[in-house]
Motif scaffolding. Sequence first.
Motif, PDB file in Angstrom:
ATOM      1  N   ASN A  27      33.048  -6.800 -26.025  1.00 14.32           N
ATOM      2  CA  ASN A  27      31.845  -7.222 -27.431  1.00 14.32           C
ATOM      3  C   ASN A  27      30.925  -6.678 -27.227  1.00 14.32           C
ATOM      4  O   ASN A  27      29.005  -6.671 -26.726  1.00 14.32           O
ATOM      5  N   CYS A  28      30.582  -5.128 -26.870  1.00 21.27           N
ATOM      6  CA  CYS A  28      29.165  -3.921 -27.088  1.00 21.27           C
ATOM      7  C   CYS A  28      28.846  -4.332 -28.224  1.00 21.27           C
ATOM      8  O   CYS A  28      29.459  -4.110 -29.036  1.00 21.27           O
ATOM      9  N   GLU A  29      27.175  -4.887 -28.588  1.00 23.25           N
ATOM     10  CA  GLU A  29      26.619  -5.432 -29.518  1.00 23.25           C
ATOM     11  C   GLU A  29      25.006  -5.092 -29.409  1.00 23.25           C
ATOM     12  O   GLU A  29      24.544  -4.451 -28.449  1.00 23.25           O
ATOM     13  N   THR A  30      24.886  -4.744 -30.687  1.00 20.95           N
ATOM     14  CA  THR A  30      23.227  -4.383 -30.920  1.00 20.95           C
ATOM     15  C   THR A  30      22.487  -5.302 -31.088  1.00 20.95           C
ATOM     16  O   THR A  30      22.938  -6.738 -31.714  1.00 20.95           O
ATOM     17  N   LEU A  31      21.090  -6.006 -29.475  1.00 20.98           N
ATOM     18  CA  LEU A  31      20.835  -7.516 -30.355  1.00 20.98           C
ATOM     19  C   LEU A  31      19.302  -7.376 -30.029  1.00 20.98           C
ATOM     20  O   LEU A  31      18.779  -6.196 -29.193  1.00 20.98           O
ATOM     21  N   PRO A  32      18.486  -7.859 -30.695  1.00 20.05           N
ATOM     22  CA  PRO A  32      17.378  -7.144 -30.297  1.00 20.05           C
ATOM     23  C   PRO A  32      16.534  -8.374 -29.111  1.00 20.05           C
ATOM     24  O   PRO A  32      16.655  -9.232 -28.812  1.00 20.05           O
ATOM     25  N   THR A  33      16.041  -7.920 -28.310  1.00 18.06           N
ATOM     26  CA  THR A  33      15.000  -7.963 -27.778  1.00 18.06           C
ATOM     27  C   THR A  33      13.208  -7.717 -27.463  1.00 18.06           C
ATOM     28  O   THR A  33      12.922  -7.043 -28.279  1.00 18.06           O
ATOM     29  N   GLU A  34      12.867  -8.516 -27.142  1.00 18.00           N
ATOM     30  CA  GLU A  34      11.322  -8.604 -27.257  1.00 18.00           C
ATOM     31  C   GLU A  34      10.767  -8.178 -25.933  1.00 18.00           C
ATOM     32  O   GLU A  34      10.825  -8.462 -25.060  1.00 18.00           O
ATOM     33  N   ILE A  35       9.494  -7.359 -25.788  1.00 16.16           N
ATOM     34  CA  ILE A  35       8.781  -6.241 -24.697  1.00 16.16           C
ATOM     35  C   ILE A  35       7.221  -6.206 -25.094  1.00 16.16           C
ATOM     36  O   ILE A  35       7.059  -6.225 -26.229  1.00 16.16           O
ATOM     37  N   HIS A  36       6.448  -5.943 -24.529  1.00 14.35           N
ATOM     38  CA  HIS A  36       5.308  -5.844 -24.204  1.00 14.35           C
ATOM     39  C   HIS A  36       4.882  -4.399 -23.957  1.00 14.35           C
ATOM     40  O   HIS A  36       5.212  -3.844 -22.955  1.00 14.35           O
ATOM     41  N   VAL A  37       4.507  -3.578 -25.049  1.00 15.04           N
ATOM     42  CA  VAL A  37       3.786  -2.564 -25.514  1.00 15.04           C
ATOM     43  C   VAL A  37       2.289  -2.040 -24.766  1.00 15.04           C
ATOM     44  O   VAL A  37       1.513  -2.825 -25.657  1.00 15.04           O
ATOM     45  N   THR A  38       2.081  -1.312 -24.023  1.00 15.39           N
ATOM     46  CA  THR A  38       0.409  -1.073 -23.639  1.00 15.39           C
ATOM     47  C   THR A  38       1.251   0.068 -23.454  1.00 15.39           C
ATOM     48  O   THR A  38       1.446   1.711 -23.285  1.00 15.39           O
ATOM     49  N   LYS A  39       0.039   0.749 -24.685  1.00 14.42           N
ATOM     50  CA  LYS A  39      -0.894   1.923 -25.224  1.00 14.42           C
ATOM     51  C   LYS A  39      -1.889   2.879 -24.518  1.00 14.42           C
ATOM     52  O   LYS A  39      -2.936   2.440 -25.561  1.00 14.42           O
ATOM     53  N   GLU A  40      -2.253   3.910 -24.239  1.00 13.84           N
ATOM     54  CA  GLU A  40      -3.490   4.376 -23.881  1.00 13.84           C
ATOM     55  C   GLU A  40      -3.878   5.750 -24.656  1.00 13.84           C
ATOM     56  O   GLU A  40      -3.256   6.457 -24.491  1.00 13.84           O
ATOM     57  N   GLU A  41      -5.356   5.585 -24.985  1.00 16.74           N
ATOM     58  CA  GLU A  41      -5.329   6.092 -25.517  1.00 16.74           C
ATOM     59  C   GLU A  41      -6.920   7.620 -25.067  1.00 16.74           C
ATOM     60  O   GLU A  41      -7.239   6.547 -24.629  1.00 16.74           O
ATOM     61  N   PHE A  42      -6.636   8.649 -24.621  1.00 13.61           N
ATOM     62  CA  PHE A  42      -7.202  10.000 -23.457  1.00 13.61           C
ATOM     63  C   PHE A  42      -8.220  10.328 -24.582  1.00 13.61           C
ATOM     64  O   PHE A  42      -7.792  11.042 -25.144  1.00 13.61           O
ATOM     65  N   ASP A  43      -9.344  10.990 -24.059  1.00 10.08           N
ATOM     66  CA  ASP A  43     -10.712  11.882 -25.066  1.00 10.08           C
ATOM     67  C   ASP A  43      -9.641  13.515 -23.960  1.00 10.08           C
ATOM     68  O   ASP A  43      -8.734  13.462 -23.170  1.00 10.08           O
ATOM     69  N   ASP A  44     -10.733  14.597 -24.334  1.00 10.30           N
ATOM     70  CA  ASP A  44     -10.130  15.740 -23.913  1.00 10.30           C
ATOM     71  C   ASP A  44     -10.955  15.762 -22.443  1.00 10.30           C
ATOM     72  O   ASP A  44     -10.209  16.745 -21.832  1.00 10.30           O
TER      73      ASP A  44
END
Length: 137
Positions: A27-44
Motif C-alpha cells: 500500500n505504498c501511497e502519496t500522503l499529505p503531511t504538514e511540516i514547518h519550514v524556515t528560510k533565511e535570507e542573507f545580504d552580500d
Amino acid sequence: MAILYKSICFLLILSVMAITICHSDENCETLPTEIHVTKEEFDDMGSLVRACSGEVTVNKCEGICNSQVQPSVVTPTGFLKECFCCKENYLRERLVTLVHCYDSDGLRLEDEERAIMEIRLREPAECRCYKCGDYNR
C-alpha cells in the motif's frame, strides 16, 4: 533422493504462493503531511536580512512494500533476497508562500514586499514500490 527433491519443490511452490498472496498487501501511497519550514535570507556580506517561516502541507511517500528471503541453490549465501521500498515515482516543484517574516532583530516585517516570501520546493507527486538500491529511475 526422490523424496528430498519433492520436499524442495514443495517448499519453493509454497514460497511462490506466499509471494503472490503478499503482493496484494502493498500500500505504498502519496500522503499529505504538514511540516514547518524556515528560510533565511542573507545580504552580500552574509548578514541576516530576514527570516520567514510557516506551516506547509506537502506530499510524502508512506506505506508497505513486500520484501522476501527464500532458499536458493544458485546464490552463494544459499538465500535469494528481494527488498522493496516505498519511494517517489517522480517529483514536482511548487511555490510555497511563507507568511511569518522577521528582520534580524526579530521584529515582524509589515511592508508588503518583505512580509511574505515565496520559495520553491520539490515533493513526491506519485509513490510506488521500488527494488531497494535501484536508483536508475
